[in-house]
Design an enzyme around this catalytic site. Structure first.
Site, mmCIF file in Angstrom:
data_model
loop_
_atom_site.group_PDB
_atom_site.id
_atom_site.type_symbol
_atom_site.label_atom_id
_atom_site.label_comp_id
_atom_site.label_asym_id
_atom_site.label_seq_id
_atom_site.Cartn_x
_atom_site.Cartn_y
_atom_site.Cartn_z
ATOM 1 N N GLY A 62 0.840 -1.195 0.000
ATOM 2 C CA GLY A 62 0.000 0.000 0.000
ATOM 3 C C GLY A 62 0.869 1.236 0.000
ATOM 4 O O GLY A 62 1.980 1.235 -0.526
ATOM 5 N N CYS A 63 0.380 2.284 0.601
ATOM 6 C CA CYS A 63 1.109 3.551 0.656
ATOM 7 C C CYS A 63 2.464 3.342 1.329
ATOM 8 O O CYS A 63 2.548 2.792 2.434
ATOM 9 C CB CYS A 63 0.288 4.579 1.440
ATOM 10 S SG CYS A 63 1.165 6.121 1.719
#
Length: 163
Positions: A9-10
């Protein structure tokens, strides 16, 4: 010293977790394995470059094993959602391990088998790593009061390190 590349993810979230693991020497946010050379964050956000947001983790193998890093990685993101972590959606947010050698590949695949058949984490050879822009580096440590950090990263850190 060894290096591992994780996409969960981020990269701000992933970076913040690995920076707090004993035996990790350094963590650098960046982009892996896409089509565009020297991509920018703006390029990556289109979801069209093929890159994943990743962290490059340099670790001391005498203090920390690759398998222990895998344990941290899988405990701190949802490896069952394809191309998504929370509200972050797109191939740039996919769950992935980019390996440097066959040992890392085998360890990742073996570990994932213990987690069941719902895991969608990509395991691919590292092709290329591009460091992210400077303002992405050490993001949580530099911006702890930013809303994203307070609402998403801090709870993740508290959950992992206080459980």
């Amino acid at each position: 010293m060894q290096t591992a590349y994780f996409a969960g993810g981020c990269f701000w979230c992933v970076e913040a977790v690995f920076q707090r693991i004993s035996g990790v020497a350094s963590v650098e946010s960046g982009y892996c394995n896409g089509l565009t050379q020297n991509p920018t964050y703006v390029d990556i956000c289109t979801g069209l470059t093929g890159h994943a947001e990743v962290v490059k983790v340099n670790f001391d193998e005498s203090q920390l094993s690759f398998t222990q890093l895998l344990q941290v990685f899988f405990a701190t993101h949802d490896a069952t959602t394809l191309n998504q972590q929370g509200n972050d959606k797109g191939t740039q947010y996919r769950s992935a391990i980019f390996y440097e050698n066959i040992e890392q590949k085998n360890l990742a695949q073996q570990y994932m088998q213990t987690l069941g058949d719902k895991i969608v984490t990509e395991v691919s050879a590292l092709d290329v790593f591009y460091p992210a822009e400077n303002y992405h580096q050490n993001y949580f440590n530099n911006n702890p009061d930013q809303a994203y950090c307070r609402m998403l990263i801090m709870p993740k850190l508290n959950k992992y390190f206080n459980s």
